[in-house]
Design a protein around this motif. Structure first.
Motif, PDB file in Angstrom:
ATOM      1  N   ALA A 482       0.839  -1.197   0.000  1.00  0.00           N
ATOM      2  CA  ALA A 482       0.000   0.000   0.000  1.00  0.00           C
ATOM      3  C   ALA A 482       0.875   1.248   0.000  1.00  0.00           C
ATOM      4  N   PRO A 483       0.420   2.325  -0.638  1.00  0.00           N
ATOM      5  CA  PRO A 483       1.191   3.580  -0.603  1.00  0.00           C
ATOM      6  C   PRO A 483       1.135   4.218   0.775  1.00  0.00           C
ATOM      7  N   GLU A 484       2.101   5.080   1.033  1.00  0.00           N
ATOM      8  CA  GLU A 484       2.164   5.784   2.313  1.00  0.00           C
ATOM      9  C   GLU A 484       2.811   7.144   2.085  1.00  0.00           C
ATOM     10  N   PHE A 485       2.836   7.936   3.155  1.00  0.00           N
ATOM     11  CA  PHE A 485       3.445   9.262   3.030  1.00  0.00           C
ATOM     12  C   PHE A 485       4.886   9.147   2.551  1.00  0.00           C
ATOM     13  N   ALA A 486       5.263  10.075   1.686  1.00  0.00           N
ATOM     14  CA  ALA A 486       6.632  10.060   1.168  1.00  0.00           C
ATOM     15  C   ALA A 486       7.641  10.495   2.220  1.00  0.00           C
ATOM     16  N   MET A 487       7.210  11.231   3.229  1.00  0.00           N
ATOM     17  CA  MET A 487       8.098  11.718   4.269  1.00  0.00           C
ATOM     18  C   MET A 487       7.260  12.036   5.498  1.00  0.00           C
ATOM     19  N   TYR A 488       7.959  12.363   6.565  1.00  0.00           N
ATOM     20  CA  TYR A 488       7.262  12.804   7.773  1.00  0.00           C
ATOM     21  C   TYR A 488       6.998  14.305   7.659  1.00  0.00           C
ATOM     22  N   THR A 511       6.395   1.093  -2.788  1.00  0.00           N
ATOM     23  CA  THR A 511       7.543   0.244  -3.115  1.00  0.00           C
ATOM     24  C   THR A 511       7.296  -0.642  -4.324  1.00  0.00           C
ATOM     25  N   ASP A 512       6.032  -0.747  -4.785  1.00  0.00           N
ATOM     26  CA  ASP A 512       5.751  -1.543  -5.969  1.00  0.00           C
ATOM     27  C   ASP A 512       6.198  -0.810  -7.228  1.00  0.00           C
ATOM     28  N   GLU A 513       6.218  -1.562  -8.351  1.00  0.00           N
ATOM     29  CA  GLU A 513       6.620  -0.999  -9.630  1.00  0.00           C
ATOM     30  C   GLU A 513       5.503  -1.230 -10.645  1.00  0.00           C
ATOM     31  N   PRO A 514       4.574  -0.291 -10.779  1.00  0.00           N
ATOM     32  CA  PRO A 514       3.507  -0.479 -11.771  1.00  0.00           C
ATOM     33  C   PRO A 514       4.045  -0.342 -13.188  1.00  0.00           C
ATOM     34  N   GLN A 572      -4.447  -1.228  -3.677  1.00  0.00           N
ATOM     35  CA  GLN A 572      -3.970  -1.235  -2.297  1.00  0.00           C
ATOM     36  C   GLN A 572      -4.139   0.177  -1.720  1.00  0.00           C
ATOM     37  N   SER A 573      -4.533   0.233  -0.482  1.00  0.00           N
ATOM     38  CA  SER A 573      -4.715   1.526   0.165  1.00  0.00           C
ATOM     39  C   SER A 573      -4.275   1.433   1.614  1.00  0.00           C
ATOM     40  N   SER A 574      -3.934   2.579   2.158  1.00  0.00           N
ATOM     41  CA  SER A 574      -3.536   2.660   3.565  1.00  0.00           C
ATOM     42  C   SER A 574      -3.974   4.014   4.111  1.00  0.00           C
ATOM     43  N   THR A 575      -4.009   4.073   5.425  1.00  0.00           N
ATOM     44  CA  THR A 575      -4.400   5.313   6.106  1.00  0.00           C
ATOM     45  C   THR A 575      -3.208   5.834   6.901  1.00  0.00           C
ATOM     46  N   SER A 576      -2.770   7.039   6.572  1.00  0.00           N
ATOM     47  CA  SER A 576      -1.681   7.697   7.286  1.00  0.00           C
ATOM     48  C   SER A 576      -2.237   8.916   8.006  1.00  0.00           C
ATOM     49  N   THR A 577      -1.739   9.125   9.201  1.00  0.00           N
ATOM     50  CA  THR A 577      -2.253  10.216  10.033  1.00  0.00           C
ATOM     51  C   THR A 577      -1.317  11.417   9.950  1.00  0.00           C
ATOM     52  N   LEU A 578      -1.889  12.551   9.629  1.00  0.00           N
ATOM     53  CA  LEU A 578      -1.139  13.805   9.546  1.00  0.00           C
ATOM     54  C   LEU A 578      -1.397  14.612  10.821  1.00  0.00           C
ATOM     55  N   THR A 579      -0.318  14.924  11.541  1.00  0.00           N
ATOM     56  CA  THR A 579      -0.427  15.709  12.772  1.00  0.00           C
ATOM     57  C   THR A 579      -0.295  17.192  12.440  1.00  0.00           C
ATOM     58  N   ILE A 580      -1.314  17.955  12.814  1.00  0.00           N
ATOM     59  CA  ILE A 580      -1.357  19.394  12.506  1.00  0.00           C
ATOM     60  C   ILE A 580      -1.309  20.163  13.824  1.00  0.00           C
ATOM     61  N   ARG A 581      -0.227  20.920  14.026  1.00  0.00           N
ATOM     62  CA  ARG A 581      -0.073  21.712  15.246  1.00  0.00           C
ATOM     63  C   ARG A 581      -0.734  23.075  15.070  1.00  0.00           C
TER      64      ARG A 581
END
Length: 781
Positions: A482-488, A511-514, A572-581
């Motif tokens: 599944a894809p994810e954030f490219a960076m923090y 990380t896959d190669e379409p 493929q899917s994933s959930t990434s959490t973005l922290t916003i201050r």
């Protein structure tokens, strides 16, 4: 049409047929009057025996004629047919389902009735005088019953049944019972009388018409011939007669295995070969018999029964592959004997004596083993081999094959193996006979795109003759990550932000190669009142605010779950959490400050962890403050502390003695006086004089006061080659000549302890401070 023709006769038929079902009613000729007079001017009540012309009624359900269905006629013997009597109907369905003619007493059903919903209705009727509106007779109850018609088909409990029965089961053995139900009235007619029949599955199975039991109908049903059967059973009402309704169900029946198939060799003779120099215990070859059974019923055991080479070979039964592995038991000699003959017998390990008549449950084969002389190593068909395999290939699948042969004799078989040094993870297995390469474990392209192994081809006749070929295995990618954030992302939102403002641009990585490149889709998993996301359709997305104004004192940080999906198959899917201050900003949107809690929360710390960190910081600050206080206290120690810490041998006494004039109380020569020359005692902070002889450049000059004394000592240390190579602070307690404090002895004081005058300390203080600063500065220089 037939029903309409007989409608005029229906009331008469009902009265004639149903009169026996109703309790006999009193006749009109036996009326009884009961008079009761009140004391003064009372009315007289008459109770007459009722004389209704009625009966218990029956109606047919699902009546479909255009006219209302006539139920019957209700009439009182008090009715003279002059319009003075009115009939009132109450009870179940009165006015909605059943209606009565108030003048004639004719009763009709105005709606279509369903017996399965309600089988009978209880109603009440009374005759009322139209002039006085008083009842002529007490209210009477009667019942209307609904006749059942065959309007419901039989239904089975399940649409599909499954059952199993051992093969070779005797005829008539029950397999499974299926039952159906009919909603029609089982006590009236044959509407609910069911008969079972088989529509599909003959001649293998049959069904009992009354009970629904499915039974074996064909003898010696063999699983090895056919394993699965589909049987269709029908349930028909009306006793199975024409015009009845029916329902069906499907029964899937599987024949389970019994040990009724003996093992058989594919051939009566086999030819193997081995090198005469083969070691004892080495494998010569494998043979395998076929057994139509499965599981434990197919387990086989091999043994050597006879032959001239019985002492040279042995056979092992492989419990996993059910093969017979022939190994060398005694060293072979090509010059003495080139061909060895043995007979191998195979048996089932578990026998079912009920089926022993199908036997015998064993087979025999002759095996000829040829001893070969040394030859050249095998030759592969190509070098190197390049194989491709998908990373989701299941364990045990064949991914390719290598081929080699003996150049000395193409008919000599070779044995294949993989060099374990190139297959340390044991990811691959090669069939030693045909060279087919299979996977032992699932492959992961993200861990390794290529696997390089070396396959060895060894002649069976001479294991020392072998050749090697590289096999390059390329792992093809599948979309399994599944894809994810490219960076923090360290994201913040200003307290004075406006709605619709961009606060962060995010991107993703996979990380896959379409085959056609990545295509990510960004979305939120729920409707967020504070933020929204806008997909840029270029593998990036923008985070925007949905409202204006945030308060970091109320909420210091927000957590925004972002769903990222790719364009692979399957998706493929994933959930990434973005922290916003939440931070304070100036009018231009430049960051000024953020709360500590928000900063730490952005690092992924919990509230309890934040509290612990803050407590540690406070404790550390307290320790530093205490250490600094102790250090300052140490710097303010008195001039004279102890004998061991005084650098210049200043002697302190705690004996008051007889004052300054008492020279017998202590050694006056031990006092440090400027006019006394330095003794030969060593200083503790310099190297002993043994290594560096003590030298004094000039005698100590006359030093009459404290200033001159300190200057003399400073000059003395500067000219002393044995002085330590670091800054050293020396302290002196010499009063000097003419001290204004006079004697410090308590014996000579005429005032109390609290009345001492310490002005001399304040007068000398600035001079000592100035001299000390000059001394330290010169010493450092």
């Amino acid at each position: 049409m037939m029903m309409n023709r007989f409608l005029p006769l229906l009331p008469l038929l009902l009265v004639s047929h149903l009169s026996s079902l109703v309790q006999p009613m009193p006749s009109s000729t036996a009326a009884v009057k009961l008079a009761t007079a009140e004391a003064e001017g009372g009315t007289v009540l008459h109770r007459s025996k009722r004389g209704w012309m009625w009966n218990q009624f029956y109606l047919m359900e699902e009546y479909t004629a255009n006219e209302y269905q006539y139920v019957g006629k209700l009439q009182s013997n008090m009715d003279r047919l002059d319009g003075t009597v009115r009939y009132v109907l109450t009870g179940e369905g009165a006015g909605t389902i059943f209606q009565i003619d108030e003048k004639t007493g004719d009763l009709h059903a105005v709606k279509k009735l369903d017996r399965e919903e309600k089988a009978n209705y209880t109603l009440q009727v009374k005759a009322v005088d139209t002039r006085t509106n008083r009842p002529l007779e007490p209210e009477t109850e009667f019942i209307i019953k609904i006749h059942d018609i065959n309007d419901n088909e039989p239904k089975f409990a399940k649409a599909t049944y499954t059952a199993s029965v051992p093969e070779m089961t005797a005829v008539g053995t029950p397999v499974l019972q299926v039952t159906a139900t009919d909603a029609d009235d089982a006590s009236y007619g044959n509407s609910a009388k069911l008969v079972y029949s088989i529509l599909q599955g003959q001649p293998y199975f049959s069904v009992e018409p009354d009970t629904g039991w499915i039974k074996i109908a064909l003898p010696n049903m063999d699983r090895e011939v056919r394993e699965k059967y589909q049987v269709v059973i029908q349930a028909k009402d009306m006793g199975g007669q024409m015009g009845g309704l029916s329902g069906t169900t499907t029964v899937n029946i599987t024949l389970t295995d019994v040990n009724d198939s003996p093992p058989r060799f594919a051939s009566s003779s086999y030819h193997l070969s081995t090198l005469e120099s083969a070691d004892v215990g080495s494998i010569v070859g494998r043979i395998k018999a076929k057994d139509g059974d499965e599981g434990q019923n197919a387990e086989m055991e091999y043994s050597i029964t006879e032959g001239d080479a019985k002492d040279f070979f042995s056979i092992i039964s492989d419990k996993i592959t059910q093969e017979g592995i022939i190994t060398i038991k005694k060293k072979l000699d090509y010059e003495r004997q080139r061909v060895y003959t043995i007979k191998v017998e195979v048996n089932n390990t578990k026998l079912d004596y009920r089926y022993i008549s199908f036997g015998p449950f064993k087979d025999m084969a002759t095996i000829k083993i040829t001893a070969q002389d040394v030859d050249e190593p095998p030759v592969f068909s190509m070098s190197p081999y390049v194989l491709e395999v998908r990373e989701d290939t299941a364990r045990g699948n064949t991914i390719g094959k290598v081929t080699a042969w003996d150049p000395d004799s193409p008919h000599h078989p070779v044995r294949y193996s993989i060099d374990h040094h190139t297959n340390r993870d044991k990811l691959f297995y090669i069939d030693p006979i045909d060279g087919s390469i299979t996977t032992l474990h699932p492959l992961d392209r993200e861990l390794s795109k290529w696997h390089n192994i070396s396959v060895l081809a060894t002649e069976i006749n001479n294991p020392q003759q072998m050749s090697r070929v590289p096999v390059l295995i390329k792992v093809l990618d599948v979309n399994d990550n599944a894809p994810e954030f490219a960076m923090y992302y360290e994201t913040f939102v200003c307290e004075n932000v406006k709605a619709g403002q961009i606060i962060q641009t995010i991107s993703a990585t996979d990380t896959d190669e379409p085959l056609v490149g990545h295509k990510f889709v960004f979305s939120l998993n729920s409707n967020n009142p504070n933020f929204t996301i806008l997909d840029n359709e270029d593998n990036t997305a923008r985070i925007l605010t949905r409202r204006s104004g945030f308060n970091r004192h109320e909420v210091s940080a927000y957590y925004l779950p972002v769903v990222i999906s790719d364009n692979g198959f399957p998706i493929q899917s994933s959930t990434s959490t973005l922290t916003i201050r939440v931070c304070g900003c100036d009018g231009s949107g430049n960051l000024r400050s953020c709360s500590v809690e928000a900063l730490l929360l952005s690092a992924g710390l919990s509230t309890s962890a934040l509290v612990a960190i803050l407590l540690c910081i406070i404790l550390l600050l307290m320790i530093v403050a205490l250490f600094s206080a102790l250090k300052r206290q140490r710097r303010k120690e008195p001039l004279i502390i102890s004998k061991e810490d005084v650098r210049d041998n200043v002697v302190s006494y705690n004996d008051e003695g007889g004052g300054e004039e008492d020279t017998q109380a202590f050694d006056m020569g031990a006092l440090r006086h400027p006019e006394v020359l330095e003794s030969n005692k060593q200083r503790r902070d310099i190297i002993p004089e043994i290594l560096f002889p003590y030298h004094r450049s000039s005698p100590t000059p006359e030093c009459t006061d404290a200033r001159d004394f300190i200057n003399c000592r400073l000059q003395e240390n500067d000219n002393d080659p044995s002085a330590p190579p670091y800054d050293s602070l020396a302290t002196y307690a010499y009063e000097g000549n003419g001290s204004t404090a006079e004697s410090l002895s308590s014996l000579g004081s005429s005032v109390t302890e609290g009345d001492h005058d310490f002005d001399y300390l304040s007068s000398w203080g600035p001079q000592f401070k100035k001299l000390a600063d000059m001394y330290i500065g010169k010493d450092k220089a």
